[in-house]
Write a protein that holds these residues in place. Structure first.
Motif, short mmCIF file in Angstrom:
data_model
loop_
_atom_site.label_atom_id
_atom_site.label_comp_id
_atom_site.label_asym_id
_atom_site.label_seq_id
_atom_site.Cartn_x
_atom_site.Cartn_y
_atom_site.Cartn_z
N PHE A 129 0.47 -18.94 -0.10
CA PHE A 129 -0.84 -19.58 -0.16
C PHE A 129 -1.62 -19.19 -1.41
CE2 PHE A 129 -0.03 -20.54 4.25
CZ PHE A 129 -0.76 -21.70 4.49
N SER A 130 -0.94 -18.58 -2.39
CA SER A 130 -1.52 -18.24 -3.70
C SER A 130 -2.63 -17.19 -3.60
CB SER A 130 -2.05 -19.50 -4.40
OG SER A 130 -1.01 -20.44 -4.60
N VAL A 131 -2.57 -16.33 -2.58
CA VAL A 131 -3.47 -15.18 -2.53
C VAL A 131 -3.18 -14.30 -3.74
CG1 VAL A 131 -4.03 -13.05 -1.28
CG2 VAL A 131 -3.75 -15.21 -0.04
N GLU A 132 -4.24 -13.84 -4.42
CA GLU A 132 -4.07 -13.09 -5.66
C GLU A 132 -3.89 -11.60 -5.42
OE1 GLU A 132 -7.39 -14.00 -8.14
OE2 GLU A 132 -6.98 -16.16 -8.14
N ARG A 133 -4.56 -11.04 -4.40
CA ARG A 133 -4.44 -9.59 -4.20
C ARG A 133 -4.69 -9.23 -2.74
NH1 ARG A 133 -9.87 -7.04 -7.08
NH2 ARG A 133 -11.29 -8.70 -6.47
N ILE A 134 -4.08 -8.12 -2.37
CA ILE A 134 -4.24 -7.57 -1.03
C ILE A 134 -4.76 -6.14 -1.16
CG2 ILE A 134 -3.05 -6.76 1.04
CD1 ILE A 134 -1.12 -9.10 0.76
N VAL A 135 -5.83 -5.83 -0.44
CA VAL A 135 -6.32 -4.46 -0.31
C VAL A 135 -5.91 -4.00 1.08
CG1 VAL A 135 -8.33 -2.95 -0.31
CG2 VAL A 135 -8.23 -4.89 -1.91
N PHE A 136 -4.99 -3.05 1.12
CA PHE A 136 -4.38 -2.66 2.39
C PHE A 136 -4.92 -1.32 2.87
CE2 PHE A 136 -0.56 -0.45 4.36
CZ PHE A 136 -0.78 -0.98 5.62
N LEU A 137 -5.36 -1.27 4.12
CA LEU A 137 -5.79 -0.03 4.74
C LEU A 137 -4.54 0.72 5.22
CD1 LEU A 137 -8.14 1.80 5.64
CD2 LEU A 137 -8.06 0.64 7.85
N SER A 138 -4.07 1.62 4.39
CA SER A 138 -2.89 2.41 4.70
C SER A 138 -3.32 3.72 5.34
CB SER A 138 -2.06 2.63 3.43
OG SER A 138 -0.83 3.24 3.72
N SER A 139 -2.61 4.79 5.09
CA SER A 139 -2.91 6.08 5.71
C SER A 139 -2.43 7.21 4.81
CB SER A 139 -2.22 6.19 7.08
OG SER A 139 -2.28 7.52 7.57
N SER A 140 -3.17 8.30 4.77
CA SER A 140 -2.73 9.45 3.98
C SER A 140 -1.51 10.12 4.62
CB SER A 140 -3.86 10.48 3.84
OG SER A 140 -4.22 11.01 5.10
N ALA A 141 -1.16 9.71 5.84
CA ALA A 141 0.06 10.22 6.47
C ALA A 141 1.30 9.87 5.65
CB ALA A 141 0.19 9.67 7.89
N VAL A 142 1.19 8.83 4.83
CA VAL A 142 2.29 8.44 3.94
C VAL A 142 2.64 9.60 3.00
CG1 VAL A 142 2.88 6.92 2.00
CG2 VAL A 142 1.77 5.98 4.04
N GLU A 143 1.66 10.40 2.63
CA GLU A 143 1.83 11.41 1.59
C GLU A 143 2.27 12.77 2.13
OE1 GLU A 143 -2.03 11.42 -0.16
OE2 GLU A 143 -1.92 9.30 -0.75
N LEU A 144 2.35 12.93 3.44
CA LEU A 144 2.66 14.23 4.01
C LEU A 144 4.15 14.58 3.84
CD1 LEU A 144 0.63 14.11 7.34
CD2 LEU A 144 0.04 15.29 5.22
N PRO A 145 4.45 15.87 3.63
CA PRO A 145 5.85 16.26 3.48
C PRO A 145 6.64 16.13 4.77
CG PRO A 145 4.43 18.20 3.53
CD PRO A 145 3.53 17.01 3.44
N VAL A 146 5.96 16.21 5.91
CA VAL A 146 6.64 16.09 7.19
C VAL A 146 6.73 14.61 7.58
CG1 VAL A 146 4.45 16.39 8.45
CG2 VAL A 146 6.60 16.79 9.63
N GLY A 147 7.92 14.18 8.02
CA GLY A 147 8.10 12.79 8.41
C GLY A 147 7.33 12.48 9.68
N ASN A 148 6.75 11.29 9.74
CA ASN A 148 6.00 10.90 10.94
C ASN A 148 5.94 9.38 11.02
OD1 ASN A 148 3.07 9.95 9.93
ND2 ASN A 148 3.78 11.64 8.63
N ALA A 149 5.84 8.86 12.23
CA ALA A 149 5.90 7.42 12.44
C ALA A 149 4.73 6.69 11.79
CB ALA A 149 5.94 7.11 13.94
N ILE A 150 3.54 7.30 11.80
CA ILE A 150 2.38 6.66 11.20
C ILE A 150 2.61 6.46 9.70
CG2 ILE A 150 -0.08 6.92 10.67
CD1 ILE A 150 -0.35 8.43 13.33
N GLY A 151 3.10 7.50 9.04
CA GLY A 151 3.39 7.39 7.62
C GLY A 151 4.48 6.37 7.35
#
Length: 277
Positions: free
Chosen positions: A83-105
């Motif tokens: 649909f030609s959307v130019e950009r997405i601002v996504f509400l992610s989580s800092s859990a992505v950055e943790l050294p321990v694996g987790n489902a949220i990340g």
């Protein structure tokens, strides 16, 4: 036109208000328009992120999207691209950055990768714990003057949802944020016990903290959330992010709100029903 998903949530409704105050064209996506209320100038589109066939009206003429993760919505970035959307601002989580694996990340990282793969310009917001998580204590504070929780002495950097919304609105309505990842924190490390003390002072009420055994807390939470999410939350609490970052101030030009400010503005929720910030 800016499309806001999750527009009735703790963050989304403040994004809508901010964008409207800035004079921007705003459209919200909802599955049930009878249950939502927005300013008159906001367009309301009926649709479901997990049902691509319902998104044509919502995406028509949209340049930017504020996206929250919904299980089953993995196709959305490619649909937005079509649909030609130019950009997405996504509400992610800092859990992505943790050294321990987790489902949220893992879940949020998967959505980030799908957005990257779509070819749409993107910005990822990665907040940690929300100050509004304290609402889960409201019932026991009102009725017993007690907060029961595990990990009472573990410090996190809770952030006010309004600060996340302020950052999101700025990113959605200006340029120069494409390809950026913004990790968002509040202004101070706080333990649960310290948050309870702040609430006690603001409410003028003695609130006692009681440690809850981890297994009991898990079983209680699993009544309301998927097991993998509960397990992930406990993994994060064992090794939470501890860095206090200046990202909110860098983007908005002002310091993030303190937990005391948040608690003062929402004191009524711990005393009687009222609209929550």
């Amino acid at each position: 036109m800016i499309l806001v998903t999750g527009a009735t949530g703790n963050v989304g409704r403040h994004i809508v208000d901010n964008l409207c105050k800035g004079g921007h064209q705003v459209r919200v996506l909802t599955r049930n328009p009878a249950k939502v209320s927005f300013p008159a100038e906001v367009e309301v589109a009926i649709g479901d992120l997990t049902a691509p066939e319902t998104l044509k009206e919502a995406l028509d003429g949209v340049q930017s999207v504020y996206l929250v993760r919904v299980p089953g919505s993995e196709a959305f970035p490619q649909i937005a691209k079509a649909f030609s959307v130019e950009r997405i601002v996504f509400l992610s989580s800092s859990a992505v950055e943790l050294p321990v694996g987790n489902a949220i990340g893992r879940n949020h990282l998967n959505t980030e990768e799908l957005i990257r793969a779509s070819g749409i310009k993107w910005t990822f917001l990665r907040p940690g714990a929300f100050m509004s998580n304290a609402f889960q204590w409201a019932g026991s504070i009102r009725t017993e003057g007690i907060v029961r929780a595990p990990f009472g002495d573990v410090a996190t950097t809770p952030v006010d949802p309004r600060d996340i919304a302020d950052v999101a609105a700025e990113v959605l309505s200006s340029y120069g944020h494409e390809g950026k990842i913004y990790t968002l924190t509040g202004p101070k490390l706080l333990t649960t016990i310290e948050q309870v003390k702040i609430l006690s002072n603001i409410l003028g009420k003695d609130i006692r903290f009681e440690h809850m055994a981890e297994e009991i807390a898990k079983e209680t939470m699993k009544r309301f959330a998927p097991s993998e999410v509960v397990e992930a939350l406990f993994q994060i609490l064992r090794e939470p992010p501890t860095a206090v970052l200046n990202t909110v101030q860098d983007i908005t030009g002002r310091r993030p709100r303190t937990f005391q400010q948040w608690a003062t503005d929402n004191a009524g929720a711990f005393q009687q029903s009222r609209e929550l910030s």
